[in-house]
Design a protein around this motif. Structure first.
Motif, mmCIF file in Angstrom:
data_model
loop_
_atom_site.group_PDB
_atom_site.id
_atom_site.type_symbol
_atom_site.label_atom_id
_atom_site.label_comp_id
_atom_site.label_asym_id
_atom_site.label_seq_id
_atom_site.Cartn_x
_atom_site.Cartn_y
_atom_site.Cartn_z
ATOM 1 N N ALA A 170 0.813 -1.221 0.000
ATOM 2 C CA ALA A 170 0.000 0.000 0.000
ATOM 3 C C ALA A 170 0.841 1.263 0.000
ATOM 4 O O ALA A 170 1.971 1.303 0.506
ATOM 5 C CB ALA A 170 -0.911 -0.004 1.234
ATOM 6 N N ASP A 210 -4.038 -2.199 -4.686
ATOM 7 C CA ASP A 210 -4.359 -0.928 -4.022
ATOM 8 C C ASP A 210 -5.692 -0.955 -3.283
ATOM 9 O O ASP A 210 -6.331 0.095 -3.115
ATOM 10 C CB ASP A 210 -4.346 0.231 -5.028
ATOM 11 N N ASN A 223 -3.437 4.131 -1.368
ATOM 12 C CA ASN A 223 -3.374 4.915 -2.609
ATOM 13 C C ASN A 223 -4.514 5.919 -2.626
ATOM 14 O O ASN A 223 -4.320 7.068 -2.275
ATOM 15 C CB ASN A 223 -3.323 4.046 -3.858
#
Length: 329
Positions: A194, A219, A223
């Motif tokens: 991440a 993700d 993000n």
């Protein structure tokens, strides 16, 4: 791939053969091709199943709105392997490729035309805020804008797309796990999976550059946080019966809507699989327009989305319900 594990034994009948063809092909990942193959959208198949939604009180970072834990059944669906990027989202904003939509046939899942879908207005400022647009996640759209993108994408491809429900999102994020994150309990491993406050360099990053979860989705932690269809109700888990199937909190108010996944701005506890976040009118605080835009959140550079396509296509009337969010924004 799941389809390679399926061994159907219906060879003795014609209908069994047809069923086997459908069952196998329905479970394959695929890449949606948009506008003469120029734009691609990889879709990952998520098999239906049961899971425990929410988090236990002893989980590090637990919030009260994540309980009580309860059993949920989710039907199968495809989910975007990546968050929707500016490359594709800007095509929805500009609408320059509407004429290249796939011709509709009687077998098309949707029958709407692209030019019939409401379009987002051009923002008064550059909404990436200089963080990048080429393979970077699109941000700052309202839930309405995300919903209408799904309607437009459906018109362009002939396949039915929508936002995920909260239950679908958490189910896909967990990918069969019951730990705080899809990779376990140790938040020190987040840097492998991440982009968040400790490694993001104060901006979002290109999609798919970290490790995926066990079901091949990138993700899901960090993000950008991601829109879901649900109205955010902090106490809703306590009102559900055990074994509820495909829950969805249909909202009648603009705020708050449910956002999932945490973002490049967040601490580890916000990136957990069960973590929930409500949207807020403060996300338009600096919008100088009167009335404020129903398409853009000037103060939410941490919010984006990804799309899903259910294995069972809803009726035309049901499709409209998933896309008709204008009165609730």
């Amino acid at each position: 791939m799941l389809s390679t594990l399926v061994k159907l034994k219906f060879k003795s009948s014609f209908w069994g053969f047809l069923f086997s063809i459908f069952f196998v092909s329905a479970q394959e990942n695929y890449v949606e091709q948009i506008s003469d193959n120029e734009y691609l959208l990889p879709m990952q198949f998520i098999p239906g199943g049961n899971f425990t939604m929410g988090s236990p009180k002893f989980e590090v970072g637990h919030f009260g709105d994540e309980g009580p834990q309860h059993q949920v059944r989710v039907d199968g669906f495809w989910m975007g392997q990546f968050e929707i990027t500016w490359d594709l989202y800007n095509l929805f904003v500009s609408r320059e490729i509407d004429s290249k939509q796939v011709p509709k046939t009687s077998d098309s899942e949707v029958q709407i035309e692209a030019d019939a879908v409401s379009g987002a207005t051009t923002p008064y400022v550059e909404m990436s805020f200089g963080m990048g647009t080429d393979n970077f996640p699109a941000i700052c759209m309202t839930q309405l804008a995300a919903v209408k993108f799904c309607e437009w994408l459906s018109a362009m491809t002939g396949h039915f797309y929508r936002l995920p429900t909260e239950a679908e999102w958490e189910y896909a994020c967990r990918a069969g796990t019951e730990t705080a994150y899809s990779f376990g309990e140790d938040s020190s491993q987040l840097t492998d999976y991440a982009w968040y406050e400790e490694n993001s360099q104060d901006k979002y990053q290109k999609v798919g550059t970290k490790k995926p979860n066990p079901w091949g989705l990138y993700d899901m932690h960090g993000n950008v946080a991601e829109w879901t269809l649900d109205q955010y109700v902090p106490s809703v888990y306590g009102k559900r019966t055990a074994g509820v199937t495909n829950p969805l909190v249909v909202g009648e108010k603009v705020y708050p809507k449910a956002v999932r996944g945490g973002s490049w701005m967040d601490a580890p506890k916000r990136l957990r699989s069960a973590a929930r976040r409500p949207s807020s009118k403060q996300w338009k605080k600096r919008d100088p327009q009167i009335p404020k835009s129903k398409w853009w959140h000037t103060d939410a550079p941490f919010v984006g989305f990804r799309v899903v396509r259910p294995l069972k296509t809803p009726s035309i009337e049901e499709q409209k319900k998933y896309w008709k969010y204008e009165s609730t924004q």
